[in-house]
Write a protein that holds these residues in place. Structure first.
Motif, PDB file in Angstrom:
ATOM      1  N   PRO A   6      -4.159  14.479  11.429  1.00 20.73           N
ATOM      2  CA  PRO A   6      -4.266  13.107  11.037  1.00 20.73           C
ATOM      3  C   PRO A   6      -5.733  12.424  10.912  1.00 20.73           C
ATOM      4  CG  PRO A   6      -2.525  13.470  12.591  1.00 20.73           C
ATOM      5  CD  PRO A   6      -3.486  14.721  12.818  1.00 20.73           C
ATOM      6  N   VAL A   7      -5.916  11.899  10.285  1.00 20.67           N
ATOM      7  CA  VAL A   7      -7.367  10.971   9.934  1.00 20.67           C
ATOM      8  C   VAL A   7      -7.544   9.948  10.262  1.00 20.67           C
ATOM      9  CG1 VAL A   7      -7.806  12.900   8.004  1.00 20.67           C
ATOM     10  CG2 VAL A   7      -7.079  10.703   7.465  1.00 20.67           C
ATOM     11  N   GLN A   8      -6.298   9.157  10.489  1.00 17.95           N
ATOM     12  CA  GLN A   8      -6.402   7.536  10.862  1.00 17.95           C
ATOM     13  C   GLN A   8      -5.113   7.363  11.987  1.00 17.95           C
ATOM     14  OE1 GLN A   8      -4.610   4.567   8.328  1.00 17.95           O
ATOM     15  NE2 GLN A   8      -6.617   3.971   7.912  1.00 17.95           N
ATOM     16  N   ILE A   9      -5.346   6.387  12.693  1.00 14.09           N
ATOM     17  CA  ILE A   9      -4.463   5.775  13.518  1.00 14.09           C
ATOM     18  C   ILE A   9      -4.296   4.328  13.305  1.00 14.09           C
ATOM     19  CG2 ILE A   9      -3.428   5.361  15.620  1.00 14.09           C
ATOM     20  CD1 ILE A   9      -5.228   7.987  16.748  1.00 14.09           C
ATOM     21  N   LEU A  27     -10.975   2.264  23.882  1.00 12.41           N
ATOM     22  CA  LEU A  27     -11.745   3.416  23.427  1.00 12.41           C
ATOM     23  C   LEU A  27     -12.912   3.538  23.068  1.00 12.41           C
ATOM     24  CD1 LEU A  27      -8.746   3.696  20.404  1.00 12.41           C
ATOM     25  CD2 LEU A  27      -8.957   4.929  22.230  1.00 12.41           C
ATOM     26  N   GLY A  28     -13.798   2.627  23.689  1.00 14.62           N
ATOM     27  CA  GLY A  28     -15.378   2.532  23.664  1.00 14.62           C
ATOM     28  C   GLY A  28     -15.765   2.220  22.105  1.00 14.62           C
ATOM     29  N   VAL A  29     -14.773   1.491  21.418  1.00 15.86           N
ATOM     30  CA  VAL A  29     -15.405   1.112  19.856  1.00 15.86           C
ATOM     31  C   VAL A  29     -16.648   0.134  20.020  1.00 15.86           C
ATOM     32  CG1 VAL A  29     -14.684   0.324  17.809  1.00 15.86           C
ATOM     33  CG2 VAL A  29     -13.424   1.982  18.913  1.00 15.86           C
ATOM     34  N   THR A  30     -17.349  -0.001  19.353  1.00 13.85           N
ATOM     35  CA  THR A  30     -18.679  -1.052  19.402  1.00 13.85           C
ATOM     36  C   THR A  30     -18.605  -1.722  18.125  1.00 13.85           C
ATOM     37  OG1 THR A  30     -20.279   0.657  18.743  1.00 13.85           O
ATOM     38  CG2 THR A  30     -20.097   0.373  20.946  1.00 13.85           C
ATOM     39  N   ARG A  31     -18.006  -1.370  17.105  1.00 19.64           N
ATOM     40  CA  ARG A  31     -18.201  -2.287  15.956  1.00 19.64           C
ATOM     41  C   ARG A  31     -16.774  -1.996  14.945  1.00 19.64           C
ATOM     42  NH1 ARG A  31     -23.250  -1.959  11.355  1.00 19.64           N
ATOM     43  NH2 ARG A  31     -22.481  -3.914  10.448  1.00 19.64           N
ATOM     44  N   TRP A  32     -16.492  -3.033  14.381  1.00 21.41           N
ATOM     45  CA  TRP A  32     -15.294  -3.080  13.724  1.00 21.41           C
ATOM     46  C   TRP A  32     -15.889  -3.609  12.060  1.00 21.41           C
ATOM     47  CZ3 TRP A  32     -10.622  -1.118  14.618  1.00 21.41           C
ATOM     48  CH2 TRP A  32     -10.429  -0.952  16.005  1.00 21.41           C
ATOM     49  N   GLY A  64     -14.982   8.493  17.510  1.00 23.17           N
ATOM     50  CA  GLY A  64     -15.349   9.980  17.223  1.00 23.17           C
ATOM     51  C   GLY A  64     -15.301  10.166  15.718  1.00 23.17           C
ATOM     52  N   ASP A  65     -14.276  11.069  15.259  1.00 23.20           N
ATOM     53  CA  ASP A  65     -14.022  11.514  13.830  1.00 23.20           C
ATOM     54  C   ASP A  65     -12.606  10.660  13.498  1.00 23.20           C
ATOM     55  OD1 ASP A  65     -16.052  13.015  13.194  1.00 23.20           O
ATOM     56  OD2 ASP A  65     -15.220  14.721  13.930  1.00 23.20           O
ATOM     57  N   MET A  66     -12.033   9.860  14.346  1.00 25.02           N
ATOM     58  CA  MET A  66     -10.723   9.202  14.122  1.00 25.02           C
ATOM     59  C   MET A  66     -10.981   8.066  13.538  1.00 25.02           C
ATOM     60  SD  MET A  66      -7.307   9.582  13.856  1.00 25.02           S
ATOM     61  CE  MET A  66      -7.013  11.260  14.490  1.00 25.02           C
ATOM     62  N   ASP A 161     -20.629   6.742  10.327  1.00 27.95           N
ATOM     63  CA  ASP A 161     -21.938   7.048  10.862  1.00 27.95           C
ATOM     64  C   ASP A 161     -22.548   5.576  11.459  1.00 27.95           C
ATOM     65  OD1 ASP A 161     -22.047   9.400   9.629  1.00 27.95           O
ATOM     66  OD2 ASP A 161     -23.123   9.206   8.031  1.00 27.95           O
ATOM     67  N   GLN A 162     -22.292   4.337  10.867  1.00 28.80           N
ATOM     68  CA  GLN A 162     -22.725   3.081  11.279  1.00 28.80           C
ATOM     69  C   GLN A 162     -22.409   3.132  12.690  1.00 28.80           C
ATOM     70  OE1 GLN A 162     -22.625  -0.147   8.912  1.00 28.80           O
ATOM     71  NE2 GLN A 162     -23.834   0.885   7.324  1.00 28.80           N
ATOM     72  N   VAL A 163     -20.739   3.282  12.878  1.00 26.61           N
ATOM     73  CA  VAL A 163     -20.228   3.016  14.218  1.00 26.61           C
ATOM     74  C   VAL A 163     -20.881   4.141  15.356  1.00 26.61           C
ATOM     75  CG1 VAL A 163     -18.029   3.252  15.727  1.00 26.61           C
ATOM     76  CG2 VAL A 163     -18.041   2.143  13.447  1.00 26.61           C
ATOM     77  N   ASN A 164     -20.900   5.263  14.898  1.00 24.18           N
ATOM     78  CA  ASN A 164     -21.378   6.285  15.793  1.00 24.18           C
ATOM     79  C   ASN A 164     -22.781   6.125  15.955  1.00 24.18           C
ATOM     80  OD1 ASN A 164     -18.927   7.792  15.893  1.00 24.18           O
ATOM     81  ND2 ASN A 164     -19.449   8.917  14.065  1.00 24.18           N
ATOM     82  N   GLN A 165     -23.639   5.608  15.281  1.00 23.67           N
ATOM     83  CA  GLN A 165     -25.074   5.173  15.820  1.00 23.67           C
ATOM     84  C   GLN A 165     -25.099   4.047  16.824  1.00 23.67           C
ATOM     85  OE1 GLN A 165     -27.096   4.118  12.159  1.00 23.67           O
ATOM     86  NE2 GLN A 165     -27.044   6.123  11.252  1.00 23.67           N
ATOM     87  N   GLU A 166     -24.066   3.202  16.737  1.00 22.56           N
ATOM     88  CA  GLU A 166     -24.088   2.257  17.842  1.00 22.56           C
ATOM     89  C   GLU A 166     -23.499   2.604  18.922  1.00 22.56           C
ATOM     90  OE1 GLU A 166     -22.300  -1.504  16.643  1.00 22.56           O
ATOM     91  OE2 GLU A 166     -23.524  -1.595  14.542  1.00 22.56           O
ATOM     92  N   GLN A 167     -22.847   3.838  19.037  1.00 25.51           N
ATOM     93  CA  GLN A 167     -21.959   4.121  20.268  1.00 25.51           C
ATOM     94  C   GLN A 167     -23.115   4.963  21.059  1.00 25.51           C
ATOM     95  OE1 GLN A 167     -18.379   5.665  18.713  1.00 25.51           O
ATOM     96  NE2 GLN A 167     -17.335   3.826  19.070  1.00 25.51           N
TER      97      GLN A 167
END
Length: 168
Positions: A6-9, A27-32, A64-66, A161-167
């Motif tokens: 799976p690539v998405q939840i 989940l530690g998500v910093t940006r939507w 991460g990648d999800m 990439d934008q999300v991962n840079q912020e995290q």
């Protein structure tokens, strides 16, 4: 062998902000990234075999990648509004990328043959094709399959990439 990962939840909700806030905390998500008023119209989408005419506010992020998706239906009948009426807010589907347009068509045919027909099918701007398969009697309310053309893959990669840079 075809990658079945799976690539998405995705979650369906009445309140994007509340669901984003909770998923961010858990989940530690910093940006939507919000996409308000996404229209699924009769020229590019069907719902239960009829031309669709519905809209939803959609929010995307990554853990991460999800890819994480939160969907709030705003008008019309769809798999999203149907789920909210039947189950209330919650986990709605996982999505797998089938790789190419031919594999998408083959996956639709195979799913129908195996008792999980598509209940909503469409093509989004940019050429992304999607289908929600359903076999609720087997405990599978929805499984999304998608064909992501190169431009859509690039867009999703940019968001990730934008999300991962912020995290970091």
């Amino acid at each position: 062998m075809l990658d079945q990962t799976p690539v998405q939840i995705a979650w369906v909700t009445n309140d994007l902000t509340a669901t984003e806030t909770t998923l961010s905390a858990l989940l530690g998500v910093t940006r939507w990234f919000r996409m308000p008023g996404v229209h699924f119209g009769p020229d590019g989408c069907t719902y239960r075999g009829e031309p669709a005419d519905c809209s939803a506010d959609i929010s995307l992020s990554y853990a991460g990648d999800m890819q994480l998706e939160v969907i709030a239906p705003t008008s019309g009948d769809s798999v999203y509004s149907e789920f909210l009426e039947r189950c209330g807010p919650g986990l709605h589907h996982i999505c797998r990328d089938v790789g190419d347009a031919d594999a998408f068509t083959a996956a639709l045919d195979e799913a129908a043959h195996r008792g999980a027909p598509a209940v909503m099918v469409g093509t989004m701007p940019g050429g992304m094709r999607f289908a929600y398969l359903s076999a609720p009697e087997s405990g599978v309310p929805y499984l999304e399959i998608a064909y992501l053309p190169p431009e859509i893959r690039a867009y999703f990669s940019h968001l990730k990439d934008q999300v991962n840079q912020e995290q970091n």
